[in-house]
Design an enzyme around this catalytic site. Structure first.
Site, mmCIF file in Angstrom:
data_model
loop_
_atom_site.group_PDB
_atom_site.id
_atom_site.type_symbol
_atom_site.label_atom_id
_atom_site.label_comp_id
_atom_site.label_asym_id
_atom_site.label_seq_id
_atom_site.Cartn_x
_atom_site.Cartn_y
_atom_site.Cartn_z
ATOM 1 N N LYS A 1 -12.123 6.408 3.054
ATOM 2 C CA LYS A 1 -11.416 5.566 1.871
ATOM 3 C C LYS A 1 -10.053 5.232 2.071
ATOM 4 O O LYS A 1 -9.360 5.994 3.150
ATOM 5 C CB LYS A 1 -11.507 6.729 0.505
ATOM 6 C CG LYS A 1 -10.663 7.759 0.901
ATOM 7 C CD LYS A 1 -10.970 9.012 -0.398
ATOM 8 C CE LYS A 1 -10.263 10.158 -0.021
ATOM 9 N NZ LYS A 1 -10.671 11.424 -1.258
ATOM 10 N N TYR B 1 22.705 2.144 0.694
ATOM 11 C CA TYR B 1 23.027 2.112 -0.685
ATOM 12 C C TYR B 1 23.588 3.319 -1.339
ATOM 13 O O TYR B 1 23.293 4.408 -1.107
ATOM 14 C CB TYR B 1 21.674 1.957 -1.499
ATOM 15 C CG TYR B 1 21.147 0.480 -1.346
ATOM 16 C CD1 TYR B 1 22.050 -0.649 -1.365
ATOM 17 C CD2 TYR B 1 19.961 0.242 -0.877
ATOM 18 C CE1 TYR B 1 21.548 -2.053 -1.297
ATOM 19 C CE2 TYR B 1 19.474 -1.068 -0.744
ATOM 20 C CZ TYR B 1 20.380 -2.114 -0.812
ATOM 21 O OH TYR B 1 19.564 -3.312 -0.555
HETATM 22 C C1 LIG Z 1 -10.764 12.216 -0.203
HETATM 23 C C2 LIG Z 1 -12.223 13.299 -0.651
HETATM 24 C C3 LIG Z 1 -12.638 13.932 0.431
HETATM 25 C C4 LIG Z 1 -11.924 14.346 1.601
HETATM 26 O O1 LIG Z 1 -10.850 15.364 1.509
HETATM 27 P P1 LIG Z 1 -9.993 15.827 2.627
HETATM 28 O O2 LIG Z 1 -9.245 16.967 1.981
HETATM 29 O O3 LIG Z 1 -9.189 14.812 3.079
HETATM 30 O O4 LIG Z 1 -10.999 16.493 3.675
HETATM 31 C C5 LIG Z 1 -13.880 14.355 0.200
HETATM 32 N N1 LIG Z 1 -14.580 14.276 -1.039
HETATM 33 C C6 LIG Z 1 -14.020 13.680 -2.097
HETATM 34 C C7 LIG Z 1 -14.700 13.606 -3.145
HETATM 35 C C8 LIG Z 1 -12.944 12.940 -1.693
HETATM 36 O O5 LIG Z 1 -12.427 12.006 -2.734
#
Ligand SMILES: *Cc1c(COP(=O)(O)O)cnc(C)c1O
Length: 367
Positions: free
Chosen positions: A36, A260
Site C-alpha cells: 500500500k 527562515y
Molecule cells: C499496513 C498494514 C499491514 C502491514 O503492517 P506492518 O506493520 O507494516 O507490517 C498489515 N495489515 C494491515 C491491515 C495494514 O493496514
C-alpha cells in the site's frame, strides 16, 4: 548517466533478502507483502514484482485503485484490498481477480451483487476499533455470507483481523476474540482457507498469531516495528537510501542567520551546504535543527528550519564541494543515519519517514 539530484535508492537485493528472512521465520504460514501507499514510498510495482519472485504468496493494498495499478503493470499474483469507500468499484476489482476485504453488511451485499464471482475475506474488529465487523455482529455477517456462498454468488476465502500492538496481553486478548470469530464462521458453514491477524510486529513477536498467513509491510522494507530494536537486531536490511546532491556551498561569517526565522546562527565563520530536499519531499519540518545528515562520510545535523524545498547544513571547516551528496538515511551498517534516527529527531516512527518521501524524489532501483 548522472545521478538524479534527489534520489531514493531502492535496494531490491535487500528487499529480497528481507522477504526471504521473514518467510523463513513465519513458515509454514504464507506471506502477504503489503505494498500500500506505493510500497511505503519504495515503489509498489518494483517491490511487488521482486517480492513475488522471492516466493511471497500474496500482495496487500488498501485501495482497489492500488490493486488495479498492480494488475495494469502485469502483476497477476493474488491481491487483497481492504479499505473501501461507499462507491468503491467492486466490479472492477472482481473483474481483475482481486480479493475484497469486507467489513460491513453493505459491503457484503455489494460484493454479492457484482457480475462474476467475488472472492472475499471478512474482516473482524477484534479490538483495534477501526474497520471490520464488530466481533459481536460477526456471527450474523458470517451467516449472510454463507448464504451467498451457497447461492454461488461469492466465495469466502478468508477471515482476518488486525492487532493493535497495545501490549502482549492485549494482543493475546485479540487473538482469543479472533479464534472465537473463526469458530463462529465455521458454525455458520464457512470454511475460510486463510485466517490472518499479524502484521510485521505480530509475525515476529507473537508466533501464535501467524496462523495461515502474515501481512508484512515494514519488515520487508528492512525496518523494525519495535521501539527497542533496529533493523540489524531483526536480521533485516533497510531498503531505501535517501540522498541529494549539494547544490550550493558558501563560506559565511560568524553570527549569520540560517534559514527562515534564524532559528540557527553560525557560531563562527563557517561553510554552509544546501540540500535540495524539503517538506514537499516528505522531509519532516519537525526535524529542523535536529536530524542527522551524512556528507562525505561524516555526520552533521540540519542547521535551522527545513523549508519546502531545501535545508542547510553547517559543515564547519570541512571540505565540501558542489555535487557532493548528502545522505539523509539508509542502512546504518554502512555508517549513514537510519530512518529510525530520523523518526526520533522528528518525533515520529520510521514508517512515516519512508512513506512520505514524495514524487519529486527519483526512485532508482538497484537489482
Ligand atoms: C499496513 C498494514 C499491514 C502491514 O503492517 P506492518 O506493520 O507494516 O507490517 C498489515 N495489515 C494491515 C491491515 C495494514 O493496514
Amino acid at each position: 548517466m548522472a545521478r538524479p539530484t534527489r534520489e531514493a535508492r531502492i535496494d531490491l537485493g535487500a528487499l529480497r533478502a528481507n522477504v526471504r528472512a521473514l518467510r523463513a521465520i513465519v513458515a509454514p504460514a504464507q506471506t502477504m507483502i503489503v505494498v500500500k501507499a506505493d510500497a511505503y514510498g519504495h515503489g509498489a510495482i518494483e517491490v511487488a514484482a521482486a517480492a513475488i519472485d522471492e516466493g511471497a504468496e500474496w500482495l496487500g493494498v488498501v485501495d482497489i485503485s492500488e490493486a488495479l495499478a498492480l494488475r495494469a503493470a502485469g502483476i497477476s499474483a493474488p491481491i487483497l484490498t481492504w479499505l473501501h469507500g461507499d462507491d468503491a468499484d467492486f466490479q472492477a476489482a472482481v473483474d481483475a481477480g482481486i480479493d475484497l476485504g469486507i467489513s460491513t453488511f453493505t459491503q457484503l451485499d455489494r460484493a454479492a451483487q457484482v457480475d462474476g464471482h467475488a472472492m472475499i475475506q471478512i474482516k473482524v474488529d477484534t479490538g483495534l476499533s477501526r474497520n471490520g465487523v464488530e466481533h459481536a455482529q460477526a456471527g450474523e455477517l458470517f451467516r449472510r455470507a454463507a448464504e451467498f456462498e451457497r447461492e454461488g454468488r461469492l466465495g469466502v476465502r478468508g477471515v482476518w483481523s488486525h492487532l493493535a500492538n497495545a501490549g502482549e496481553d492485549e494482543d493475546r486478548e485479540q487473538l482469543s476474540r479472533f479464534d472465537a470469530a473463526v469458530a463462529e464462521a465455521e458454525s455458520a458453514g464457512l470454511r475460510p482457507e486463510l485466517r490472518h491477524l499479524a502484521a510485521t510486529a505480530g509475525a515476529l513477536s507473537l508466533p501464535e498469531s501467524r496462523l495461515d498467513l502474515v501481512r508484512v509491510g515494514i519488515g520487508a522494507y528492512g525496518l523494525s516495528p519495535f521501539d527497542r530494536s533496529g533493523s540489524a537486531d531483526l536480521g533485516l536490511r533497510p531498503v531505501m537510501e535517501l540522498s541529494a546532491e549539494i547544490v550550493s556551498v558558501k563560506r559565511v561569517p560568524a553570527d549569520s542567520g540560517v534559514s527562515y526565522g534564524y532559528t540557527y546562527r553560525t557560531p563562527a565563520e563557517t561553510t554552509l551546504a544546501l540540500v535540495p530536499l524539503g517538506y514537499a519531499d516528505g522531509i519532516p519540518r519537525a526535524a529542523s535543527s535536529s536530524a542527522p545528515v551524512s556528507i562525505n562520510g561524516k555526520t552533521y545535523r540540519i542547521s535551522g528550519r527545513v523549508a519546502m524545498d531545501q535545508f542547510v547544513v553547517d559543515v564547519g571547516d570541512d571540505e565540501v564541494t558542489l555535487g557532493d551528496r548528502a545522505i539523509l538515511f539508509g542502512d546504518p551498517a554502512t555508517g549513514v543515519p537510519s530512518a529510525d534516527d530520523w523518526a526520533e529527531a522528528a518525533g515520529t516512527i520510521n514508517y512515516e519517514i519512508v512513506t512520505r518521501i514524495g514524487p519529486r524524489v527519483t526512485r532508482v532501483f538497484v537489482p
